[in-house]
Design an enzyme around this catalytic site. Structure first.
Site, PDB file in Angstrom:
ATOM      1  N   LYS A 127       7.099 -13.569  10.101  1.00  0.00           N
ATOM      2  CA  LYS A 127       5.926 -12.933   9.482  1.00  0.00           C
ATOM      3  C   LYS A 127       5.064 -14.039   8.906  1.00  0.00           C
ATOM      4  O   LYS A 127       5.570 -15.109   8.559  1.00  0.00           O
ATOM      5  CB  LYS A 127       6.360 -11.982   8.362  1.00  0.00           C
ATOM      6  CG  LYS A 127       5.324 -10.938   8.043  1.00  0.00           C
ATOM      7  CD  LYS A 127       5.307  -9.829   9.082  1.00  0.00           C
ATOM      8  CE  LYS A 127       4.135  -8.887   8.858  1.00  0.00           C
ATOM      9  NZ  LYS A 127       4.265  -7.683   9.696  1.00  0.00           N
ATOM     10  N   GLY A 166      -1.054  -8.767  14.628  1.00  0.00           N
ATOM     11  CA  GLY A 166      -1.767  -8.274  13.451  1.00  0.00           C
ATOM     12  C   GLY A 166      -0.855  -7.593  12.450  1.00  0.00           C
ATOM     13  O   GLY A 166       0.327  -7.374  12.693  1.00  0.00           O
ATOM     14  N   ASP A 167      -1.403  -7.284  11.304  1.00  0.00           N
ATOM     15  CA  ASP A 167      -0.756  -6.479  10.255  1.00  0.00           C
ATOM     16  C   ASP A 167      -1.898  -6.093   9.320  1.00  0.00           C
ATOM     17  O   ASP A 167      -3.071  -6.109   9.744  1.00  0.00           O
ATOM     18  CB  ASP A 167       0.348  -7.289   9.547  1.00  0.00           C
ATOM     19  CG  ASP A 167       1.225  -6.431   8.622  1.00  0.00           C
ATOM     20  OD1 ASP A 167       2.108  -5.732   9.114  1.00  0.00           O
ATOM     21  OD2 ASP A 167       1.011  -6.446   7.383  1.00  0.00           O
TER      22      ASP A 167
END
Ligand code: NDP
Length: 451
Positions: A127, A166-167
């Site tokens: 992440k 993406g996030d």
């Protein structure tokens, strides 16, 4: 909890002081895998398997300087937590939000390892992101920030090394700017280095829809296993971003009525059903606030959010609750209100949206919980399908991708159910997801020696 688990948890607490989100994610996994640990305690302890699993392989932090539209230099902090490459290249999204810190990056990276294992595809866990706030920034500011971010990140990623996506705060626009800068630095088209790309330069059809659609496919399977369905159900959804919008779309297709959507300022309540085309226009095109919904639909209710409290979404009566905004958005207090209002199932679109107390309260009250690791894995699974299309230099149709996604979500549900049944916790898919993914990772870890 057995002595080995207790010791690892205590040690993790000591090693990660001031990282509450990370400790919460670790605790949730460790407490639910006890029966598996009991079976292999000696060998796991001797090889420090859990100790290795809770320590990221690598954490990268870096400076991101950029120039705003007034000529003022701004500085943000960038992160990439490369948590585990056990079963494939590091894989996980980038989050741009002012709340981003090391604890949040680590919790998301840790969750991602287990989620990616559940997909059955060869992807490790990672992440990244930045405490950069995209809200209110011009396109040019977003572009300059993304270019600066990638100018450092590029040396740590690659199609076989680490593949970001993406996030929160990172959608198609940001991925485009990031990809453009990567390509420019590398002087090569390496499509598989980022996923969530636009269709016109190497993205996958149905990637944008995948997390939300996958959540509904998982919910469909879970309800089916309990002789129920989405048809005719009232659904409340938090958030109005990528996950929320496409969860709402698929839920409506399945015959449910979605009555809420929200952002951090407040929530829209439309008892006859949300006008999703309007939400898409406000959020995807105009990048506006959910309150603007009232301009077209003054008959809808708008409930302002109170700072420091849970979203007002959870006070609305419904059969199914889909938290699709952010971590810890459903506290014990909201869980109690939801149960009192007769909620039957909770589907986690966001990562770790329920506090541990809230999850336990749902389970104690026989509410079905579709845990994030499993239920929102459709996004990353479709990212892996995007990577494979990039390798093949070939595109699948929308229907082909959706069909693969559906099959993957069915498999994930079955794996969670089987693990829950096998360990005598039928109906507890939180435990099922943790056990099924942990077993796979533990086997891979044991096979690869002490690394
Ligand atoms: P978006 O940025 O598209 O949308 C996020 C939505 O959640 C916005 O409506 C935003 O409102 C709201 N939100 C974000 N932070 C907060 C907060 N602190 N308090 C209240 N509301 C908040 O993100 P995504 O839809 O992509 O992600 C939503 C969740 O789903 C995250 O937990 C993410 O990790 C998870 N997820 C996303 C995947 C994906 O493929 N995109 C895959 C798997 C999980 P506002 O605009 O006011 O900030």
């Amino acid at each position: 909890m057995n002595e080995y688990l207790n010791r690892v948890l205590k040690q993790t607490e000591q090693n990660n002081l001031n990282e509450p989100e990370y400790l919460q994610a670790v605790k949730e996994v460790l407490t639910s895998i006890e029966p598996v640990i009991e079976q292999h305690k000696e060998i796991y302890e001797k090889t420090a398997l859990l100790e290795r699993m809770v320590e990221p392989e690598r954490i990268i932090t870096f400076r991101v300087p950029w120039v705003d539209d007034n000529g003022q230099v701004q500085v943000n902090r960038g992160y990439r937590v490369q948590f585990s490459s056990l079963i494939g290249p590091y894989k996980g999204g980038l989050r741009f939000h002012p709340s981003v810190n090391q604890s949040i990056m680590k919790f998301l990276g840790f969750e991602q390892i287990f989620k990616n294992a559940l997909t059955g595809l060869p992807i490790g866990g990672a992440k990244g992101g930045s405490n950069f706030d995209p809200k209110g920034k011009s396109d040019n500011e977003i572009m300059r920030f993304c270019q600066s971010f990638m100018t450092e990140l590029y040396r740590h990623i690659g199609a076989d090394v680490d593949v970001p996506a993406g996030d929160i705060g990172v959608g198609g626009r940001e991925i485009g700017y990031l990809f453009g800068q990567y390509k420019r630095i590398r002087n090569a088209y390496e499509g598989g280095v980022l996923t969530g790309k636009d269709i016109c330069y190497g993205g996958s059809l149905a990637r944008k829809e995948a997390t939300g659609y996958g959540l509904i496919f998982f919910m469909r399977e879970m309800l089916k296993a309990h002789n129920d369905s989405l048809d005719g159900k009232t659904v409340i959804i938090s958030g109005s971003g990528n996950v929320a919008i496409y969860a709402a779309e698929k839920a409506a297709e399945a015959g449910a009525k979605v009555v809420t959507m929200s952002d951090s300022n407040g929530c829209i309540y439309a008892p006859d059903g949300i006008d999703l085309d309007l939400v898409k226009q406000i959020k995807e095109v105009e990048r506006g606030r959910i309150k603007e919904y009232l301009k077209v639909h003054p008959e809808a209710q708008y409930i302002e959010a109170v700072k420091g409290e849970d979203s007002p979404v959870w006070t609305i009566k419904a059969d199914i609750a889909l938290p699709c905004a952010t971590q810890n958005e459903i506290s014990l207090n909201s869980a109690k209100i939801l149960v009192k209002n007769g909620v039957k199932a909770v589907g986690e679109g966001a990562n770790m949206p329920c506090t541990i107390d809230a999850t336990n309260y749902f389970l104690e009250n026989n509410i079905l919980v579709a845990p994030a690791k499993a239920a929102n894995a459709g996004g990353v699974a479709t990212s892996a399908i995007e990577m494979s299309q990039n390798s093949m230099r070939f595109y699948y149709t929308f229907d082909e991708v959706e069909e693969k996604l559906d099959r993957i979500m069915v498999n994930i549900f079955n794996a969670c159910k089987q693990a829950a049944d096998e360990y005598n916790h039928s109906g507890n898919y939180v435990m099922g997801a943790n056990i099924a993914s942990f077993k796979k990772l533990a086997d891979a870890m044991s096979a690869q020696g002490i690394v």
